[in-house]
Design a protein around this motif. Sequence first.
Motif, short mmCIF file in Angstrom:
data_model
loop_
_atom_site.label_atom_id
_atom_site.label_comp_id
_atom_site.label_asym_id
_atom_site.label_seq_id
_atom_site.Cartn_x
_atom_site.Cartn_y
_atom_site.Cartn_z
N LEU A 1 0.84 -1.22 -0.15
CA LEU A 1 -0.15 0.08 -0.02
C LEU A 1 0.93 1.34 0.08
O LEU A 1 0.60 2.38 -0.61
CB LEU A 1 -0.87 0.04 1.11
N ALA A 2 1.98 1.15 0.81
CA ALA A 2 3.02 2.16 0.60
C ALA A 2 3.59 2.45 -0.64
O ALA A 2 3.75 3.61 -1.31
CB ALA A 2 3.91 2.19 1.64
N GLN A 3 4.01 1.46 -1.39
CA GLN A 3 4.46 1.41 -2.69
C GLN A 3 3.51 2.05 -3.57
O GLN A 3 3.69 2.94 -4.52
CB GLN A 3 4.85 0.00 -3.07
N ALA A 4 2.07 1.71 -3.48
CA ALA A 4 1.09 2.41 -4.19
C ALA A 4 1.06 3.82 -4.22
O ALA A 4 0.88 4.51 -5.03
CB ALA A 4 -0.25 1.77 -4.12
N GLY A 5 1.12 4.24 -2.87
CA GLY A 5 1.11 5.74 -2.71
C GLY A 5 2.38 6.43 -3.25
O GLY A 5 2.18 7.43 -3.85
N VAL A 6 3.38 5.72 -3.27
CA VAL A 6 4.70 6.26 -3.81
C VAL A 6 4.37 6.26 -5.60
O VAL A 6 4.99 7.37 -5.90
CB VAL A 6 5.98 5.27 -3.51
N ALA A 7 3.82 5.33 -5.88
CA ALA A 7 3.50 5.28 -7.28
C ALA A 7 2.81 6.42 -7.74
O ALA A 7 2.96 7.20 -8.94
CB ALA A 7 2.87 3.92 -7.77
N GLN A 8 1.71 6.78 -6.97
CA GLN A 8 0.85 8.08 -7.37
C GLN A 8 1.55 9.20 -7.02
O GLN A 8 1.58 10.01 -8.14
CB GLN A 8 -0.36 7.97 -6.39
N ALA A 9 2.57 9.31 -6.15
CA ALA A 9 3.42 10.44 -5.88
C ALA A 9 4.37 10.82 -7.13
O ALA A 9 4.58 11.73 -7.76
CB ALA A 9 4.13 10.39 -4.72
N HIS A 10 4.90 9.51 -7.64
CA HIS A 10 5.69 9.48 -9.01
C HIS A 10 4.85 10.17 -10.18
O HIS A 10 5.34 11.02 -10.97
CB HIS A 10 6.05 8.12 -9.31
N LEU A 11 3.60 9.62 -10.36
CA LEU A 11 2.74 10.16 -11.22
C LEU A 11 2.39 11.71 -11.34
O LEU A 11 2.54 12.30 -12.22
CB LEU A 11 1.35 9.40 -11.14
N ALA A 12 2.21 12.15 -10.02
CA ALA A 12 2.14 13.56 -9.59
C ALA A 12 3.31 14.32 -10.03
O ALA A 12 3.32 15.53 -10.38
CB ALA A 12 1.66 13.98 -8.26
N ASN A 13 4.49 13.72 -10.09
CA ASN A 13 5.86 14.53 -10.45
C ASN A 13 6.14 14.16 -11.75
O ASN A 13 7.37 14.34 -12.19
CB ASN A 13 6.86 14.09 -9.32
N ASP A 14 5.35 13.47 -12.52
CA ASP A 14 5.48 13.19 -14.02
C ASP A 14 6.64 12.22 -14.28
O ASP A 14 7.48 12.55 -15.24
CB ASP A 14 5.64 14.57 -14.83
N GLN A 15 6.94 11.27 -13.27
CA GLN A 15 7.84 10.25 -13.31
C GLN A 15 7.34 9.13 -13.60
O GLN A 15 7.26 8.02 -12.58
CB GLN A 15 8.76 10.22 -11.95
N GLN A 16 6.96 8.74 -14.86
CA GLN A 16 6.04 7.73 -15.14
C GLN A 16 6.89 6.40 -15.01
O GLN A 16 6.12 5.44 -14.73
CB GLN A 16 5.52 8.23 -16.74
N SER A 17 8.20 6.36 -15.51
CA SER A 17 8.79 5.07 -15.54
C SER A 17 9.03 4.51 -14.09
O SER A 17 8.59 3.42 -13.66
CB SER A 17 10.12 5.02 -16.24
N GLN A 18 9.03 5.46 -13.10
CA GLN A 18 9.08 5.09 -11.59
C GLN A 18 7.85 4.74 -11.26
O GLN A 18 8.01 3.79 -10.38
CB GLN A 18 9.93 6.29 -10.98
N ALA A 19 6.89 5.33 -11.47
CA ALA A 19 5.59 4.98 -11.02
C ALA A 19 5.14 3.56 -11.44
O ALA A 19 4.59 2.92 -10.65
CB ALA A 19 4.44 6.21 -11.73
#
Length: 182
Positions: A25-43
């Motif tokens: 669940l924490a990783q899912a939150g990090v993925a969403q934050a990466h999306l918000a930062n336009d870091q798609q490959s990390q997301a």
Amino acid sequence: PDEALRASLEVLALCETSVASAKALAQAGVAQAHLANDQQSQAQRVSDAAQAAIGASGDADGELAVLHVVQEVFCTIGKQLSALSTAQELLEKLRKRALKAGVARALLLTSALETSWEPAAEAAEEAKALFQELGEKPGEGLALLALAKAQLAEAIDKAEESSKKALLAFQAAAEPLGEACA
């Protein structure tokens, strides 16, 4: 967005030694934050890890949350077929748990992601019926808009088919003006 990413990474660090579902669940939150930062490959990388971790944990509620994030990542990075497949998986899991509101929302997702009008219309119709049953007017409105979009796509398909037939008829009659119009 940078602050959200920093906070999400801190939560993930705290969950590293926790149960698998908390980490996922924490990783899912990090993925969403990466999306918000336009870091798609990390997301995508982090959402893939979250999906793998949650699947192994057996946490059914957590799995629903992670699948939603995975679908969001796929949609954002332009992988429509992967997003559709994930939305369909989410839909089936919600159906098995008889979560009507969740099923209705997942049907809206699948309707929006479908690549042809027929399954999009079917999903929208089913979502509309569920939202009506739940007395949820905004959801019903969204389902009706999804249905209208599918019906418009159907009309375009039929119009293109008629236009092609018209072109063939004008060609057979050697009518260049008709061919130009078709």
